[in-house]
Design a protein around this motif. Structure first.
Motif, PDB file in Angstrom:
ATOM      1  N   TYR A 134       1.106  -1.164   0.021  1.00  0.00           N
ATOM      2  CA  TYR A 134       0.266  -0.230  -0.153  1.00  0.00           C
ATOM      3  C   TYR A 134       0.933   1.275  -0.263  1.00  0.00           C
ATOM      4  O   TYR A 134       1.372   1.466   1.036  1.00  0.00           O
ATOM      5  CB  TYR A 134      -0.514   0.137   1.533  1.00  0.00           C
ATOM      6  CG  TYR A 134      -1.812  -0.982   1.582  1.00  0.00           C
ATOM      7  CD1 TYR A 134      -3.195  -1.382   0.568  1.00  0.00           C
ATOM      8  CD2 TYR A 134      -1.425  -2.191   1.896  1.00  0.00           C
ATOM      9  CE1 TYR A 134      -3.765  -2.349   0.660  1.00  0.00           C
ATOM     10  CE2 TYR A 134      -1.836  -3.332   1.978  1.00  0.00           C
ATOM     11  CZ  TYR A 134      -3.617  -3.871   1.157  1.00  0.00           C
ATOM     12  OH  TYR A 134      -4.261  -4.187   1.174  1.00  0.00           O
ATOM     13  N   GLU A 135       0.015   2.380  -1.275  1.00  0.00           N
ATOM     14  CA  GLU A 135       1.143   3.517  -0.734  1.00  0.00           C
ATOM     15  C   GLU A 135       1.437   3.722   0.695  1.00  0.00           C
ATOM     16  O   GLU A 135      -0.711   4.574   0.966  1.00  0.00           O
ATOM     17  CB  GLU A 135       0.886   3.974  -1.776  1.00  0.00           C
ATOM     18  CG  GLU A 135       1.717   5.596  -1.914  1.00  0.00           C
ATOM     19  CD  GLU A 135       0.952   6.096  -3.060  1.00  0.00           C
ATOM     20  OE1 GLU A 135       1.785   7.542  -3.794  1.00  0.00           O
ATOM     21  OE2 GLU A 135       0.281   6.240  -4.309  1.00  0.00           O
ATOM     22  N   ALA A 136       1.856   4.955   0.822  1.00  0.00           N
ATOM     23  CA  ALA A 136       2.269   5.672   2.544  1.00  0.00           C
ATOM     24  C   ALA A 136       1.989   7.345   2.095  1.00  0.00           C
ATOM     25  O   ALA A 136       2.446   7.356   0.676  1.00  0.00           O
ATOM     26  CB  ALA A 136       2.546   5.119   3.440  1.00  0.00           C
ATOM     27  N   SER A 137       2.596   8.320   2.737  1.00  0.00           N
ATOM     28  CA  SER A 137       2.875   9.717   1.941  1.00  0.00           C
ATOM     29  C   SER A 137       4.121   9.279   1.565  1.00  0.00           C
ATOM     30  O   SER A 137       4.500  10.801   0.848  1.00  0.00           O
ATOM     31  CB  SER A 137       2.411  10.223   3.345  1.00  0.00           C
ATOM     32  OG  SER A 137       3.104  10.208   3.800  1.00  0.00           O
ATOM     33  N   ASP A 138       5.006   9.017   2.133  1.00  0.00           N
ATOM     34  CA  ASP A 138       6.321   9.340   1.624  1.00  0.00           C
ATOM     35  C   ASP A 138       7.026   7.332   1.543  1.00  0.00           C
ATOM     36  O   ASP A 138       8.591   7.303   1.111  1.00  0.00           O
ATOM     37  CB  ASP A 138       7.280   9.398   2.639  1.00  0.00           C
ATOM     38  CG  ASP A 138       6.500   8.602   4.034  1.00  0.00           C
ATOM     39  OD1 ASP A 138       6.077   7.296   3.981  1.00  0.00           O
ATOM     40  OD2 ASP A 138       7.833   9.107   5.182  1.00  0.00           O
ATOM     41  N   GLY A 139       6.419   7.161   1.009  1.00  0.00           N
ATOM     42  CA  GLY A 139       6.626   5.351   0.308  1.00  0.00           C
ATOM     43  C   GLY A 139       6.302   4.673   0.362  1.00  0.00           C
ATOM     44  O   GLY A 139       4.188   4.911   0.169  1.00  0.00           O
ATOM     45  N   TYR A 140       5.727   3.021   0.994  1.00  0.00           N
ATOM     46  CA  TYR A 140       5.072   1.577   1.007  1.00  0.00           C
ATOM     47  C   TYR A 140       5.055   0.762   1.647  1.00  0.00           C
ATOM     48  O   TYR A 140       6.215   0.673   2.442  1.00  0.00           O
ATOM     49  CB  TYR A 140       5.499   1.069  -0.587  1.00  0.00           C
ATOM     50  CG  TYR A 140       5.266   1.691  -1.810  1.00  0.00           C
ATOM     51  CD1 TYR A 140       3.307   1.527  -2.583  1.00  0.00           C
ATOM     52  CD2 TYR A 140       6.090   2.860  -2.661  1.00  0.00           C
ATOM     53  CE1 TYR A 140       3.381   2.366  -3.590  1.00  0.00           C
ATOM     54  CE2 TYR A 140       5.318   3.398  -3.897  1.00  0.00           C
ATOM     55  CZ  TYR A 140       4.217   3.229  -3.986  1.00  0.00           C
ATOM     56  OH  TYR A 140       4.239   3.521  -4.937  1.00  0.00           O
ATOM     57  N   VAL A 141       3.750   0.310   2.397  1.00  0.00           N
ATOM     58  CA  VAL A 141       4.321  -1.399   3.664  1.00  0.00           C
ATOM     59  C   VAL A 141       3.143  -1.716   2.788  1.00  0.00           C
ATOM     60  O   VAL A 141       2.445  -1.868   2.334  1.00  0.00           O
ATOM     61  CB  VAL A 141       3.176   0.265   4.495  1.00  0.00           C
ATOM     62  CG1 VAL A 141       3.933   1.665   5.399  1.00  0.00           C
ATOM     63  CG2 VAL A 141       1.833   0.008   4.548  1.00  0.00           C
ATOM     64  N   ALA A 142       3.386  -2.633   3.222  1.00  0.00           N
ATOM     65  CA  ALA A 142       3.499  -4.292   2.959  1.00  0.00           C
ATOM     66  C   ALA A 142       2.476  -4.748   4.872  1.00  0.00           C
ATOM     67  O   ALA A 142       2.858  -4.701   5.523  1.00  0.00           O
ATOM     68  CB  ALA A 142       4.905  -5.159   2.896  1.00  0.00           C
ATOM     69  N   ILE A 143       1.125  -5.381   4.009  1.00  0.00           N
ATOM     70  CA  ILE A 143       0.220  -5.670   5.103  1.00  0.00           C
ATOM     71  C   ILE A 143       0.042  -7.198   5.285  1.00  0.00           C
ATOM     72  O   ILE A 143      -0.511  -7.213   4.169  1.00  0.00           O
ATOM     73  CB  ILE A 143      -0.746  -4.499   5.532  1.00  0.00           C
ATOM     74  CG1 ILE A 143      -0.697  -3.139   5.821  1.00  0.00           C
ATOM     75  CG2 ILE A 143      -1.579  -5.394   6.709  1.00  0.00           C
ATOM     76  CD1 ILE A 143      -1.970  -2.006   5.437  1.00  0.00           C
ATOM     77  N   GLY A 144       0.545  -7.990   5.905  1.00  0.00           N
ATOM     78  CA  GLY A 144      -0.134  -9.231   5.812  1.00  0.00           C
ATOM     79  C   GLY A 144      -1.425  -9.636   6.808  1.00  0.00           C
ATOM     80  O   GLY A 144      -2.181  -8.643   6.642  1.00  0.00           O
ATOM     81  N   MET A 145      -1.326 -10.697   6.639  1.00  0.00           N
ATOM     82  CA  MET A 145      -2.798 -11.604   6.840  1.00  0.00           C
ATOM     83  C   MET A 145      -3.188 -10.576   8.264  1.00  0.00           C
ATOM     84  O   MET A 145      -2.311 -11.336   8.867  1.00  0.00           O
ATOM     85  CB  MET A 145      -3.237 -12.787   6.849  1.00  0.00           C
ATOM     86  CG  MET A 145      -2.874 -13.783   4.751  1.00  0.00           C
ATOM     87  SD  MET A 145      -2.772 -15.233   4.529  1.00  0.00           S
ATOM     88  CE  MET A 145      -4.457 -15.000   4.979  1.00  0.00           C
ATOM     89  N   SER A 146      -4.686 -10.170   8.507  1.00  0.00           N
ATOM     90  CA  SER A 146      -4.937 -10.104   9.712  1.00  0.00           C
ATOM     91  C   SER A 146      -6.407  -9.912   9.611  1.00  0.00           C
ATOM     92  O   SER A 146      -7.054  -9.207   8.597  1.00  0.00           O
ATOM     93  CB  SER A 146      -4.128  -8.488  10.350  1.00  0.00           C
ATOM     94  OG  SER A 146      -4.576  -7.523   9.318  1.00  0.00           O
ATOM     95  N   PRO A 147      -6.724  -9.780  11.596  1.00  0.00           N
ATOM     96  CA  PRO A 147      -8.441  -9.452  10.806  1.00  0.00           C
ATOM     97  C   PRO A 147      -8.878  -8.069  10.531  1.00  0.00           C
ATOM     98  O   PRO A 147      -8.050  -7.395  10.893  1.00  0.00           O
ATOM     99  CB  PRO A 147      -8.851 -10.327  12.263  1.00  0.00           C
ATOM    100  CG  PRO A 147      -7.691 -10.493  13.176  1.00  0.00           C
ATOM    101  CD  PRO A 147      -6.828 -10.809  12.756  1.00  0.00           C
TER     102      PRO A 147
END
Length: 401
Positions: free
Chosen positions: A241-254
């Motif tokens: 996912y795009e952030a304001s200053d880069g990107y983040v990875a989000i794993g499986m979660s509720p």
């Protein structure tokens, strides 16, 4: 004591699938004797992005620690004799030549077992030593494409997309080292040597055990989404996912945990995994209504506090500064053949009674030719004669004592 400290490996490999497999055995303690042409194996000078480390290929440095280099011309009678002298003392022979090469050198399994009946003879090929594709040329990308890996990597509008690294070579090397250790254990129990064969094609299939099992049993391909999802068959929030200053990875979660952290109650409207998967592009956009307004580190800190799997999507040059990677000792400082230092990856596993250690930095071409031959009864005078006759090469700084 390292587990393979009493094992000698005659290493006829080059490039990654073979070279890295042999290095793994060296990391476990084996005496890996790298037999290469006096001109040196191709990785010594191969560039990455057109660049080397002061003339030495990064790939060579990556895959040749804990080895000794013997530079020998196997096509000469004397050079062939040197190879057989080393093979007679070896516990393992490993090569990744195309089918037919070792036969032409009279170093195929049948010939070698006449010299050393209980040797572990390890062959790594592209497609297998026999079969309709046995003599085809191939590289990592070819096997990714053949086995469907490129079909579900990337986004829906992308063409077939390869992995970012040579995953098939890497997996092949690990499989070869694993099954060499298996064969050595079998020999310890039974006294029997054997032939071990693997291929990049087999490794590419093995690598995709989940995806191919899904496709074969449900008779469906894996359609890619329009967004940067983490995998073609997994449901949100697994993705980038795009952030304001880069990107983040989000794993499986509720989803309720993510909804609370991001204050996005709409994320709780999806009731089951099927619905999540069917609406994955829509959910991706919804999550980005939050993430694009916040810096990556802040997003990750908030998610980790909520016990959600998350990480900043880093560039390669940022990896070595990670505190956990440093804590795990996964970055090593070694010496190049020219005496300068370089950084490389460390040992991925620890054992309470043994484990990996660096005994040799990647050797200069022919650095150990004299020492290995002296260990096998050659005299300094004979080594010098072989050098003069262009049968072997020694390191430029090597002189008889």
């Amino acid at each position: 004591m390292q587990s393979l400290a009493d094992i000698t490996v005659a290493d006829f490999t080059q490039l990654m699938a073979g070279g890295w497999a042999a290095q793994k055995l060296g990391d476990m303690g084996a005496d890996v004797i790298k037999l290469e042409h006096p001109a040196g194996e191709v990785q010594r000078t191969m560039s990455y992005r057109g660049q080397t480390l002061e003339g030495t290929g990064v790939g060579y440095l990556t895959m040749n620690r804990n080895k000794r280099s013997v530079a020998v011309n196997l096509k000469t009678d004397a050079g062939h004799g040197i190879a057989t002298d080393i093979i007679e003392d070896a516990d393992v022979l490993i090569h990744n030549f195309r089918p037919g090469v070792m036969e032409r050198l009279s170093l195929n399994y049948e010939a070698v077992t006449e010299l050393n009946p209980d040797i572990i003879y390890v062959e790594i090929s592209g497609y297998g030593s026999t079969g309709p594709y046995a003599n085809r040329p191939g590289q990592d990308l070819i096997y990714q494409a053949m086995t469907g890996l490129t079909s579900y990597t990337g986004r829906s509008d992308d063409p077939p997309t390869p992995a970012g690294t040579v995953v098939v070579d890497e997996h092949t090397a690990t499989l070869a080292a694993l099954h060499t250790a298996e064969a050595l254990y079998h020999r310890e129990r039974t006294g029997e040597g054997q032939r071990v064969e693997t291929s990049l094609l087999n490794a590419a299939v093995d690598l995709q055990c989940n995806e191919l099992t899904f496709a074969m049993n449900l008779e469906e391909d894996l359609p890619r989404g329009d967004k940067t999802h983490g995998h073609a068959y997994l449901y949100p929030p697994y993705g980038i996912y795009e952030a304001s200053d880069g990107y983040v990875a989000i794993g499986m979660s509720p989803m309720d945990r993510l909804a609370e952290t991001f204050d996005l109650p709409a994320l709780e409207e999806y009731e089951d995994q099927q619905e999540l998967f069917e609406n994955r592009d829509e959910i991706h956009d919804l999550i980005e209504t939050y993430t694009t307004d916040h810096p990556a580190d802040e997003i990750v800190d908030n998610l980790v506090d909520a016990d959600v799997q998350a990480s900043v999507a880093r560039e390669l040059t940022e990896v070595e500064s990670d505190p956990q990677i440093q804590h795990n000792g996964m970055i090593l400082d070694l010496e190049r053949p020219d005496g300068e230092s370089f950084k490389t990856t460390g040992f991925p596993a620890t054992l309470s009674k043994s484990g990996g250690e660096v005994r040799h930095s990647p050797p200069a071409l022919g650095q150990d030719t004299r020492a290995v031959l002296l260990e096998r009864g050659y005299t300094d005078e004979k080594v010098d004669e072989l050098v003069e006759n262009d049968v072997i090469a020694v390191d430029a700084d090597d002189t008889a004592e």
